[in-house]
Design a protein around this motif. Structure first.
Motif, PDB file in Angstrom:
ATOM      1  N   GLU A   1      32.543  49.552  52.822  1.00 43.20           N
ATOM      2  CA  GLU A   1      31.903  48.418  52.167  1.00 43.20           C
ATOM      3  C   GLU A   1      32.980  47.581  51.477  1.00 43.20           C
ATOM      4  O   GLU A   1      32.983  46.349  51.555  1.00 43.20           O
ATOM      5  CB  GLU A   1      30.853  48.945  51.186  1.00 43.20           C
ATOM      6  CG  GLU A   1      29.724  47.965  50.852  1.00 43.20           C
ATOM      7  CD  GLU A   1      30.167  46.781  50.062  1.00 43.20           C
ATOM      8  OE1 GLU A   1      29.773  45.632  50.385  1.00 43.20           O
ATOM      9  OE2 GLU A   1      30.936  46.975  49.101  1.00 43.20           O
TER      10      GLU A   1
ATOM     11  N   ILE B   1      33.078  36.556  42.542  1.00 41.87           N
ATOM     12  CA  ILE B   1      33.014  38.004  42.795  1.00 41.87           C
ATOM     13  C   ILE B   1      32.544  38.811  41.576  1.00 41.87           C
ATOM     14  O   ILE B   1      32.673  40.028  41.556  1.00 41.87           O
ATOM     15  CB  ILE B   1      34.356  38.538  43.348  1.00 41.87           C
ATOM     16  CG1 ILE B   1      35.473  38.485  42.296  1.00 41.87           C
ATOM     17  CG2 ILE B   1      34.776  37.750  44.597  1.00 41.87           C
ATOM     18  CD1 ILE B   1      36.690  39.355  42.669  1.00 41.87           C
TER      19      ILE B   1
ATOM     20  N   ILE C   1      29.391  36.976  46.141  1.00 35.15           N
ATOM     21  CA  ILE C   1      29.444  38.217  46.932  1.00 35.15           C
ATOM     22  C   ILE C   1      29.314  39.402  45.988  1.00 35.15           C
ATOM     23  O   ILE C   1      29.938  39.425  44.914  1.00 35.15           O
ATOM     24  CB  ILE C   1      30.711  38.279  47.828  1.00 35.15           C
ATOM     25  CG1 ILE C   1      30.691  39.535  48.727  1.00 35.15           C
ATOM     26  CG2 ILE C   1      32.012  38.181  47.035  1.00 35.15           C
ATOM     27  CD1 ILE C   1      31.687  39.494  49.888  1.00 35.15           C
TER      28      ILE C   1
ATOM     29  N   PHE D   1      34.229  43.626  52.007  1.00 33.52           N
ATOM     30  CA  PHE D   1      34.483  42.651  50.933  1.00 33.52           C
ATOM     31  C   PHE D   1      35.862  41.994  51.102  1.00 33.52           C
ATOM     32  O   PHE D   1      36.010  40.779  51.010  1.00 33.52           O
ATOM     33  CB  PHE D   1      34.368  43.338  49.561  1.00 33.52           C
ATOM     34  CG  PHE D   1      34.936  42.522  48.423  1.00 33.52           C
ATOM     35  CD1 PHE D   1      34.141  41.596  47.742  1.00 33.52           C
ATOM     36  CD2 PHE D   1      36.265  42.655  48.037  1.00 33.52           C
ATOM     37  CE1 PHE D   1      34.671  40.824  46.716  1.00 33.52           C
ATOM     38  CE2 PHE D   1      36.804  41.883  47.010  1.00 33.52           C
ATOM     39  CZ  PHE D   1      36.000  40.972  46.349  1.00 33.52           C
TER      40      PHE D   1
ATOM     41  N   ARG E   1      44.513  36.018  48.501  1.00 35.26           N
ATOM     42  CA  ARG E   1      43.491  35.149  47.939  1.00 35.26           C
ATOM     43  C   ARG E   1      44.002  34.606  46.614  1.00 35.26           C
ATOM     44  O   ARG E   1      44.748  35.316  45.912  1.00 35.26           O
ATOM     45  CB  ARG E   1      42.182  35.942  47.693  1.00 35.26           C
ATOM     46  CG  ARG E   1      41.423  36.318  48.950  1.00 35.26           C
ATOM     47  CD  ARG E   1      40.704  37.648  48.804  1.00 35.26           C
ATOM     48  NE  ARG E   1      41.632  38.773  48.847  1.00 35.26           N
ATOM     49  CZ  ARG E   1      41.263  40.045  48.780  1.00 35.26           C
ATOM     50  NH1 ARG E   1      39.996  40.379  48.644  1.00 35.26           N
ATOM     51  NH2 ARG E   1      42.175  41.001  48.830  1.00 35.26           N
TER      52      ARG E   1
HETATM   53  N1  FOL Z   1      31.134  42.739  46.740  1.00 36.37           N
HETATM   54  C1  FOL Z   1      30.855  43.758  47.556  1.00 36.37           C
HETATM   55  N2  FOL Z   1      30.172  43.534  48.680  1.00 36.37           N
HETATM   56  N3  FOL Z   1      31.251  45.001  47.261  1.00 36.37           N
HETATM   57  C2  FOL Z   1      31.947  45.263  46.141  1.00 36.37           C
HETATM   58  O1  FOL Z   1      32.296  46.432  45.904  1.00 36.37           O
HETATM   59  C3  FOL Z   1      32.277  44.213  45.250  1.00 36.37           C
HETATM   60  N4  FOL Z   1      33.001  44.434  44.121  1.00 36.37           N
HETATM   61  C4  FOL Z   1      33.289  43.390  43.339  1.00 36.37           C
HETATM   62  C5  FOL Z   1      32.826  42.129  43.679  1.00 36.37           C
HETATM   63  N5  FOL Z   1      32.118  41.907  44.782  1.00 36.37           N
HETATM   64  C6  FOL Z   1      31.834  42.947  45.588  1.00 36.37           C
HETATM   65  C7  FOL Z   1      34.087  43.573  42.100  1.00 36.37           C
HETATM   66  N6  FOL Z   1      34.849  44.792  42.034  1.00 36.37           N
HETATM   67  C8  FOL Z   1      38.247  45.539  44.371  1.00 36.37           C
HETATM   68  C9  FOL Z   1      37.837  46.449  43.399  1.00 36.37           C
HETATM   69  C10 FOL Z   1      36.705  46.180  42.638  1.00 36.37           C
HETATM   70  C11 FOL Z   1      35.982  45.007  42.816  1.00 36.37           C
HETATM   71  C12 FOL Z   1      36.390  44.108  43.776  1.00 36.37           C
HETATM   72  C13 FOL Z   1      37.523  44.381  44.555  1.00 36.37           C
HETATM   73  C14 FOL Z   1      39.443  45.835  45.199  1.00 36.37           C
HETATM   74  O2  FOL Z   1      40.261  46.666  44.874  1.00 36.37           O
HETATM   75  N7  FOL Z   1      39.583  45.156  46.346  1.00 36.37           N
HETATM   76  C15 FOL Z   1      40.645  45.286  47.324  1.00 36.37           C
HETATM   77  C16 FOL Z   1      40.195  46.235  48.395  1.00 36.37           C
HETATM   78  C17 FOL Z   1      41.119  47.360  48.613  1.00 36.37           C
HETATM   79  C18 FOL Z   1      40.480  48.365  49.576  1.00 36.37           C
HETATM   80  O3  FOL Z   1      40.285  48.022  50.773  1.00 36.37           O
HETATM   81  O4  FOL Z   1      40.108  49.442  49.120  1.00 36.37           O
HETATM   82  C19 FOL Z   1      40.803  43.918  48.007  1.00 36.37           C
HETATM   83  O5  FOL Z   1      41.925  43.674  48.518  1.00 36.37           O
HETATM   84  O6  FOL Z   1      39.836  43.154  48.074  1.00 36.37           O
END
Ligand code: FOL
Length: 201
Positions: free
Chosen positions: A30, A116, A7, A34, A70
């Motif tokens: 977006e 990821i 992803i 995710f 997760r």
């Molecule tokens: N895939 C997609 N579609 N978009 C992305 O931005 C993405 N980013 C990553 C990997 N695959 C992706 C890697 N970078 C978070 C921050 C950076 C990141 C991946 C995840 C993060 O903070 N995730 C939180 C979301 C919190 C929110 O809703 O703002 C989580 O719980 O997943």
């Protein structure tokens, strides 16, 4: 071995990162997609697995990691085998070791397995037959990038775009169709589209 899904979000030239972070100013909806997709597990008693490289781990704000609901596995060459940290994240010396853990200790408790990022881990995963699917968010604007997804997804090759209905079924929701926009009306206005690709055998 279980199937793997990659992803990511990328620019038209497949750029995914800049200076250890995402190339674009945060795309809230977006990112919410995710989180939803990676959390949604096939049955209530299992948790999905997210596998990431160490640099991607570092890029996630400390308050958001390990990503909740997760099982987080971080790949780092500085780790010998597999070790569990205080924060409940699991660290593995290679993607293979991470997947071995999922297959053995993760048996019964691990649901879907998502890779990821970043570029190095995607590249290793694309070399595995178990990698069947890519969930790609196609960002329409070019942003400066220093990390690139090592595969160009276009029709006619080894990978095929999946139709929306089939994507909805796999993802488990009605995925928003067509052009999505965030930061509308600002200099940072960004359009993107949700896609799913599958490897053809
Ligand atoms: N895939 C997609 N579609 N978009 C992305 O931005 C993405 N980013 C990553 C990997 N695959 C992706 C890697 N970078 C978070 C921050 C950076 C990141 C991946 C995840 C993060 O903070 N995730 C939180 C979301 C919190 C929110 O809703 O703002 C989580 O719980 O997943």
């Amino acid at each position: 071995m279980r199937e793997l899904t990659l992803i990511l979000a990328s620019t038209p030239k497949m750029g995914i990162g800049l200076s250890g972070t995402l190339p674009w100013p945060s795309l809230k909806k977006e990112m919410a997609y995710f989180a939803r997709v990676t959390k949604r597990s096939p049955s209530p008693n299992v948790q999905n697995v997210v596998i990431m490289g160490r640099k991607t781990w570092d890029s996630i704000p400390a308050k958001f990691r390990p990503l909740p609901d997760r099982l987080n596995i971080v790949v780092s060459r500085s780790i010998g085998g597999v070790e569990k940290r205080e924060d409940k994240s699991l660290w593995a010396g290679s993607l293979e070791k991470a997947l071995q853990w999922v297959g053995e200790d993760g048996k019964g408790k691990a649901g879907r397995v998502f890779v990821i990022g970043g570029a190095e881990i995607y590249k290793a995963a694309l070399g595995l037959r178990e990698t069947r699917r890519v969930l790609l968010t196609r960002v329409e604007r070019e942003w400066e990038c220093d990390a690139v997804f090592p595969l160009e997804l276009k029709e006619g090759g080894e990978w095929q775009r999946v139709e929306q209905q089939k994507m909805d079924e796999w993802v488990g929701e009605e995925v928003p169709r067509g052009r999505q926009v965030e930061k509308e009306g600002t200099d940072d206005e960004t359009g993107y589209e949700f896609e799913m690709w599958e490897r053809v055998d």
